[in-house]
Design a protein around this motif. Structure first.
Motif, PDB file in Angstrom:
ATOM      1  N   UNK A  97      31.960  30.429  37.734  1.00 23.94           N
ATOM      2  CA  UNK A  97      30.714  30.478  38.474  1.00 23.94           C
ATOM      3  C   UNK A  97      30.346  31.917  38.768  1.00 23.94           C
ATOM      4  N   UNK A  98      29.094  32.106  39.176  1.00 21.46           N
ATOM      5  CA  UNK A  98      28.659  33.440  39.611  1.00 21.46           C
ATOM      6  C   UNK A  98      28.229  33.354  41.060  1.00 21.46           C
ATOM      7  N   UNK A 114      40.012  28.864  37.948  1.00 21.28           N
ATOM      8  CA  UNK A 114      38.787  29.155  38.683  1.00 21.28           C
ATOM      9  C   UNK A 114      38.469  30.629  38.562  1.00 21.28           C
ATOM     10  N   UNK A 115      37.302  30.932  38.015  1.00 22.63           N
ATOM     11  CA  UNK A 115      36.889  32.319  37.833  1.00 22.63           C
ATOM     12  C   UNK A 115      35.480  32.472  38.397  1.00 22.63           C
ATOM     13  N   UNK A 116      35.368  33.305  39.416  1.00 23.89           N
ATOM     14  CA  UNK A 116      34.076  33.593  40.023  1.00 23.89           C
ATOM     15  C   UNK A 116      33.674  35.016  39.670  1.00 23.89           C
ATOM     16  N   UNK A 117      32.426  35.194  39.296  1.00 28.03           N
ATOM     17  CA  UNK A 117      31.956  36.490  38.814  1.00 28.03           C
ATOM     18  C   UNK A 117      30.896  37.047  39.758  1.00 28.03           C
ATOM     19  N   UNK A 118      31.179  38.201  40.346  1.00 26.57           N
ATOM     20  CA  UNK A 118      30.217  38.945  41.157  1.00 26.57           C
ATOM     21  C   UNK A 118      30.103  40.330  40.522  1.00 26.57           C
ATOM     22  N   UNK A 119      29.055  40.520  39.731  1.00 29.73           N
ATOM     23  CA  UNK A 119      28.904  41.772  38.998  1.00 29.73           C
ATOM     24  C   UNK A 119      27.543  42.409  39.228  1.00 29.73           C
ATOM     25  N   UNK A 120      27.053  42.301  40.450  1.00 29.12           N
ATOM     26  CA  UNK A 120      25.815  42.999  40.804  1.00 29.12           C
ATOM     27  C   UNK A 120      26.015  43.666  42.155  1.00 29.12           C
ATOM     28  N   UNK A 121      25.315  44.746  42.378  1.00 27.72           N
ATOM     29  CA  UNK A 121      25.438  45.466  43.636  1.00 27.72           C
ATOM     30  C   UNK A 121      26.713  46.292  43.707  1.00 27.72           C
ATOM     31  N   UNK A 122      27.048  46.720  44.905  1.00 29.38           N
ATOM     32  CA  UNK A 122      28.188  47.624  45.061  1.00 29.38           C
ATOM     33  C   UNK A 122      29.525  46.900  45.194  1.00 29.38           C
ATOM     34  N   UNK A 123      29.540  45.633  45.560  1.00 31.41           N
ATOM     35  CA  UNK A 123      30.787  44.901  45.760  1.00 31.41           C
ATOM     36  C   UNK A 123      31.154  44.034  44.578  1.00 31.41           C
ATOM     37  N   UNK A 124      31.341  44.638  43.424  1.00 31.91           N
ATOM     38  CA  UNK A 124      31.625  43.876  42.206  1.00 31.91           C
ATOM     39  C   UNK A 124      33.084  43.450  42.161  1.00 31.91           C
ATOM     40  N   UNK A 125      33.301  42.180  41.808  1.00 31.98           N
ATOM     41  CA  UNK A 125      34.662  41.667  41.723  1.00 31.98           C
ATOM     42  C   UNK A 125      34.708  40.437  40.833  1.00 31.98           C
TER      43      UNK A 125
END
Length: 130
Positions: free
Chosen positions: A128-129, A99-110
Protein backbone atom coordinates in the motif's frame (compact mmCIF):
# COMPACT_ATOMS: atom_id res chain seq x y z
CA UNK A 1 6.96 -13.03 21.02
CA UNK A 2 8.37 -16.49 20.68
CA UNK A 3 11.83 -16.21 22.28
CA UNK A 4 14.12 -13.73 23.98
CA UNK A 5 16.24 -11.54 21.76
CA UNK A 6 19.99 -12.02 21.62
CA UNK A 7 21.09 -8.75 20.02
CA UNK A 8 24.42 -10.33 19.08
CA UNK A 9 22.46 -12.11 16.31
CA UNK A 10 21.74 -8.72 14.72
CA UNK A 11 25.14 -7.07 14.17
CA UNK A 12 23.70 -4.31 12.00
CA UNK A 13 21.15 -3.13 14.56
CA UNK A 14 21.05 -1.76 18.11
CA UNK A 15 18.12 -2.12 20.53
CA UNK A 16 17.68 1.64 20.89
CA UNK A 17 16.82 1.89 17.18
CA UNK A 18 13.67 -0.10 17.88
CA UNK A 19 12.61 1.49 21.20
CA UNK A 20 9.09 2.85 21.49
CA UNK A 21 9.28 6.64 21.50
CA UNK A 22 6.40 6.73 23.97
CA UNK A 23 7.53 4.18 26.59
CA UNK A 24 11.13 3.29 25.70
CA UNK A 25 10.23 -0.40 25.61
CA UNK A 26 11.82 -2.70 23.02
CA UNK A 27 9.68 -5.76 22.36
CA UNK A 28 10.70 -6.88 18.90
CA UNK A 29 9.87 -10.42 17.80
CA UNK A 30 12.97 -12.63 17.42
CA UNK A 31 11.77 -14.32 14.20
CA UNK A 32 11.02 -10.92 12.70
CA UNK A 33 14.48 -9.68 13.68
CA UNK A 34 16.10 -12.74 12.08
CA UNK A 35 14.23 -11.91 8.84
CA UNK A 36 15.22 -8.24 9.10
CA UNK A 37 18.90 -9.08 9.63
CA UNK A 38 18.84 -11.38 6.58
CA UNK A 39 17.29 -8.54 4.57
CA UNK A 40 19.92 -6.10 5.81
CA UNK A 41 22.71 -8.49 4.82
CA UNK A 42 21.26 -8.81 1.32
CA UNK A 43 20.66 -5.04 1.04
CA UNK A 44 24.36 -4.52 1.86
CA UNK A 45 23.97 -0.95 3.08
CA UNK A 46 22.79 0.69 6.30
CA UNK A 47 19.07 0.65 7.08
CA UNK A 48 17.95 3.59 9.22
CA UNK A 49 15.01 2.47 11.36
CA UNK A 50 12.63 5.41 11.76
CA UNK A 51 10.03 3.42 13.71
CA UNK A 52 10.30 0.02 15.37
CA UNK A 53 8.32 -1.24 18.34
CA UNK A 54 5.29 0.81 19.39
CA UNK A 55 3.72 0.02 22.71
CA UNK A 56 -0.09 -0.35 22.56
CA UNK A 57 -0.25 2.88 24.61
CA UNK A 58 1.71 4.82 21.96
CA UNK A 59 -0.57 7.58 20.59
CA UNK A 60 -0.48 6.13 17.03
CA UNK A 61 -1.52 2.69 18.34
CA UNK A 62 -4.00 3.87 20.98
CA UNK A 63 -6.28 5.52 18.38
CA UNK A 64 -6.65 2.24 16.44
CA UNK A 65 -9.47 -0.22 17.08
CA UNK A 66 -6.74 -2.78 17.76
CA UNK A 67 -2.96 -2.28 17.95
CA UNK A 68 -1.13 -2.70 14.63
CA UNK A 69 1.93 -4.58 13.44
CA UNK A 70 4.40 -2.29 15.20
CA UNK A 71 2.79 -3.17 18.56
CA UNK A 72 3.39 -6.87 17.86
CA UNK A 73 7.12 -6.27 17.35
CA UNK A 74 6.78 -7.53 13.78
CA UNK A 75 7.17 -4.26 11.85
CA UNK A 76 9.61 -1.46 11.12
CA UNK A 77 9.73 1.66 9.03
CA UNK A 78 13.00 2.15 7.17
CA UNK A 79 14.06 5.63 6.01
CA UNK A 80 14.98 5.15 2.37
CA UNK A 81 14.24 6.80 -0.97
CA UNK A 82 14.55 6.50 -4.71
CA UNK A 83 16.35 3.57 -6.29
CA UNK A 84 17.35 2.24 -2.86
CA UNK A 85 13.66 2.14 -1.87
CA UNK A 86 12.86 0.07 -4.96
CA UNK A 87 15.75 -2.29 -4.24
CA UNK A 88 14.63 -2.66 -0.59
CA UNK A 89 11.08 -3.51 -1.67
CA UNK A 90 12.29 -6.18 -4.12
CA UNK A 91 14.55 -7.75 -1.49
CA UNK A 92 11.80 -7.56 1.16
CA UNK A 93 9.47 -9.61 -1.05
CA UNK A 94 12.24 -12.18 -1.59
CA UNK A 95 12.81 -12.40 2.19
CA UNK A 96 9.17 -13.10 3.04
CA UNK A 97 7.91 -9.73 4.23
CA UNK A 98 4.14 -9.77 3.67
CA UNK A 99 3.22 -6.14 4.35
CA UNK A 100 4.96 -3.33 2.51
CA UNK A 101 3.86 0.27 2.90
CA UNK A 102 5.37 2.92 0.65
CA UNK A 103 5.75 6.58 1.67
CA UNK A 104 7.90 8.23 -0.98
CA UNK A 105 6.72 11.83 -1.06
CA UNK A 106 7.71 14.78 1.07
CA UNK A 107 10.51 14.84 3.60
CA UNK A 108 9.54 11.76 5.65
CA UNK A 109 10.15 9.05 3.06
CA UNK A 110 10.15 5.46 4.29
CA UNK A 111 9.22 1.87 3.56
CA UNK A 112 7.12 -0.01 6.14
CA UNK A 113 7.93 -3.71 6.42
CA UNK A 114 6.08 -6.39 8.37
CA UNK A 115 5.69 -10.15 8.20
CA UNK A 116 2.20 -10.67 9.58
CA UNK A 117 0.07 -13.61 8.51
CA UNK A 118 -3.11 -13.24 6.47
CA UNK A 119 -6.33 -12.67 8.40
CA UNK A 120 -9.95 -12.40 7.32
CA UNK A 121 -9.87 -8.64 6.76
CA UNK A 122 -6.18 -8.41 5.86
CA UNK A 123 -5.05 -10.62 2.97
CA UNK A 124 -1.31 -11.13 2.60
CA UNK A 125 0.98 -10.42 0.88
CA UNK A 126 -0.07 -6.83 0.35
CA UNK A 127 1.42 -3.46 -0.55
CA UNK A 128 0.00 0.00 0.00
CA UNK A 129 0.95 3.65 -0.20
CA UNK A 130 0.47 6.36 2.40
Amino acid sequence: MNRALDWRRYPNFQPQEFACRHTGRVRMDADFMDRLQALRSAFARPMLISSGYRDPTHPLEAIKSQPGSHASGRAVDVSVRGAEALQLIALAVQHGFTGIGVQQKGSGRFIHLDDLSAQAQQPRPTIWSY
